[in-house]
Design a protein around this motif. Structure first.
Motif, mmCIF file in Angstrom:
data_model
loop_
_atom_site.group_PDB
_atom_site.id
_atom_site.type_symbol
_atom_site.label_atom_id
_atom_site.label_comp_id
_atom_site.label_asym_id
_atom_site.label_seq_id
_atom_site.Cartn_x
_atom_site.Cartn_y
_atom_site.Cartn_z
ATOM 1 N N ASP A 138 24.389 12.777 -11.295
ATOM 2 C CA ASP A 138 23.250 13.443 -11.932
ATOM 3 C C ASP A 138 21.980 12.726 -11.486
ATOM 4 O O ASP A 138 21.663 11.639 -11.972
ATOM 5 N N MET A 139 21.232 13.335 -10.535
ATOM 6 C CA MET A 139 20.086 12.658 -9.941
ATOM 7 C C MET A 139 18.722 13.292 -10.243
ATOM 8 O O MET A 139 17.761 13.001 -9.570
ATOM 9 N N PRO A 140 18.587 14.174 -11.244
ATOM 10 C CA PRO A 140 17.278 14.812 -11.401
ATOM 11 C C PRO A 140 16.178 13.861 -11.837
ATOM 12 O O PRO A 140 14.998 14.138 -11.617
ATOM 13 N N LYS A 141 16.517 12.744 -12.469
ATOM 14 C CA LYS A 141 15.498 11.829 -12.954
ATOM 15 C C LYS A 141 15.109 10.766 -11.924
ATOM 16 O O LYS A 141 14.302 9.904 -12.210
ATOM 17 N N ALA A 142 15.732 10.805 -10.768
ATOM 18 C CA ALA A 142 15.406 9.825 -9.723
ATOM 19 C C ALA A 142 14.112 10.243 -9.034
ATOM 20 O O ALA A 142 14.096 11.145 -8.208
ATOM 21 N N LYS A 143 13.016 9.620 -9.389
ATOM 22 C CA LYS A 143 11.715 9.965 -8.843
ATOM 23 C C LYS A 143 11.315 8.941 -7.776
ATOM 24 O O LYS A 143 11.407 7.737 -8.004
ATOM 25 N N CYS A 144 10.893 9.435 -6.643
ATOM 26 C CA CYS A 144 10.455 8.567 -5.548
ATOM 27 C C CYS A 144 8.950 8.763 -5.348
ATOM 28 O O CYS A 144 8.490 9.883 -5.099
ATOM 29 N N PHE A 145 8.216 7.680 -5.461
ATOM 30 C CA PHE A 145 6.774 7.711 -5.307
ATOM 31 C C PHE A 145 6.406 7.066 -3.969
ATOM 32 O O PHE A 145 6.918 6.003 -3.616
ATOM 33 N N ILE A 146 5.497 7.709 -3.253
ATOM 34 C CA ILE A 146 5.076 7.244 -1.934
ATOM 35 C C ILE A 146 3.646 6.741 -2.013
ATOM 36 O O ILE A 146 2.757 7.442 -2.529
ATOM 37 N N ASN A 147 3.425 5.527 -1.525
ATOM 38 C CA ASN A 147 2.077 4.967 -1.412
ATOM 39 C C ASN A 147 1.743 4.805 0.064
ATOM 40 O O ASN A 147 2.373 4.001 0.765
ATOM 41 N N MET A 148 0.769 5.567 0.539
ATOM 42 C CA MET A 148 0.351 5.464 1.930
ATOM 43 C C MET A 148 -0.611 4.292 2.097
ATOM 44 O O MET A 148 -1.279 3.861 1.164
ATOM 45 N N LEU A 149 -0.718 3.804 3.352
ATOM 46 C CA LEU A 149 -1.622 2.703 3.713
ATOM 47 C C LEU A 149 -1.353 1.465 2.866
ATOM 48 O O LEU A 149 -2.259 0.703 2.557
ATOM 49 N N LYS A 150 -0.130 1.270 2.474
ATOM 50 C CA LYS A 150 0.210 0.103 1.648
ATOM 51 C C LYS A 150 1.530 -0.465 2.138
ATOM 52 O O LYS A 150 2.494 0.262 2.336
#
Length: 244
Positions: free
Chosen positions: A231-243
């Motif tokens: 069950d993976m719906p709560k797995a949130k991936c956030f991307i930070n550019m230039l970091k």
């Protein structure tokens, strides 16, 4: 000469170069006529510096306009989108907390599958070496289970890549309280899991390879129970550019 006439005083001769203090030697210098400030002559400023400044401003505005137009055309034509990251699966094959007289130690092995997707139809992404960290626990009890490096790879248009990430923690010293929390969370399958990656991403557009920028990706909000059950719906991936 009679006795009633006063004696005549001899006239003293003035020495050469003698100046009478009652009569100044020359005329005082003539005073300049007073003129109001509006009558003062003004120095003419050269227009060379002003012309250079105007030319520079015009050139800068034209350059800025061209950059904006080029960026708008690029965006409309290529419709760029950020890459997508997703945790496909996560498994803890070994997890053991041992208490010894010299402290509490942790041994663990993990295997994760990361899905990287390129949603662009006209752009190719290429990735440098990627460092991935696996962390378990939360609320001040976060503990790293190791770091691994994924070799560089390329993602073509509308393509998806699956990365296998394995980490290992051997004889890792932890605080007694942290060890107890991790052990209890592992048994109840409520252990929080965080996957974090750091890499550099470049773009290939119309055969032209552009430079790379630093990117940091963090996937959290997952528990061992969710991961074991798929069950993976709560797995949130956030991307930070230039970091990095």
């Amino acid at each position: 000469m009679s006795d009633s006439e006063p004696p005549v005083k001899p006239v003293l001769q003035k020495p050469p170069g003698y100046k009478d203090p009652n009569f100044p030697a020359g005329r005082p210098p003539p005073r300049k006529p007073f003129l109001p400030p509006s009558f003062h002559p003004k120095k003419r400023k050269t227009s060379y510096g002003r012309a250079c400044c105007c030319c520079f401003c015009i050139f800068f505005l034209i350059f800025l306009l061209l950059v904006i137009i080029s960026g708008a055309v690029f965006y409309l034509w290529f419709d760029p989108k950020l890459p997508g990251f997703h945790v496909q699966s996560f498994r803890i094959s070994h997890f053991n907390v041992t208490k010894r007289p010299d402290g509490t130690f942790l041994d663990a092995k993990t295997t994760a599958r990361l899905e990287v997707r390129n949603p662009n139809g006209k752009m190719t992404y290429y990735y440098r070496d990627t460092e991935v960290d696996i962390t378990v626990g939360e609320g001040g009890y976060e503990t790293e289970l190791g770091t691994t490096t994924v070799p560089e790879f390329t993602m073509h248009k509308k393509n998806t890549t699956s990365l296998r990430v394995e980490t290992k923690a051997s004889n890792k010293l932890v605080v007694d309280e942290v060890g107890n929390k991790l052990k209890a969370g592992y048994r109840s399958k409520s252990l929080a899991v965080t996957v974090e990656g750091r890499t550099k991403v470049g773009v290939v557009v119309a055969g032209l390879k552009m430079g790379t920028v630093g990117v940091s990706v963090k996937c959290d909000g997952m528990s061992k129970k969710q991961l074991d059950g798929g069950d993976m719906p709560k797995a949130k991936c956030f991307i930070n550019m230039l970091k990095w």
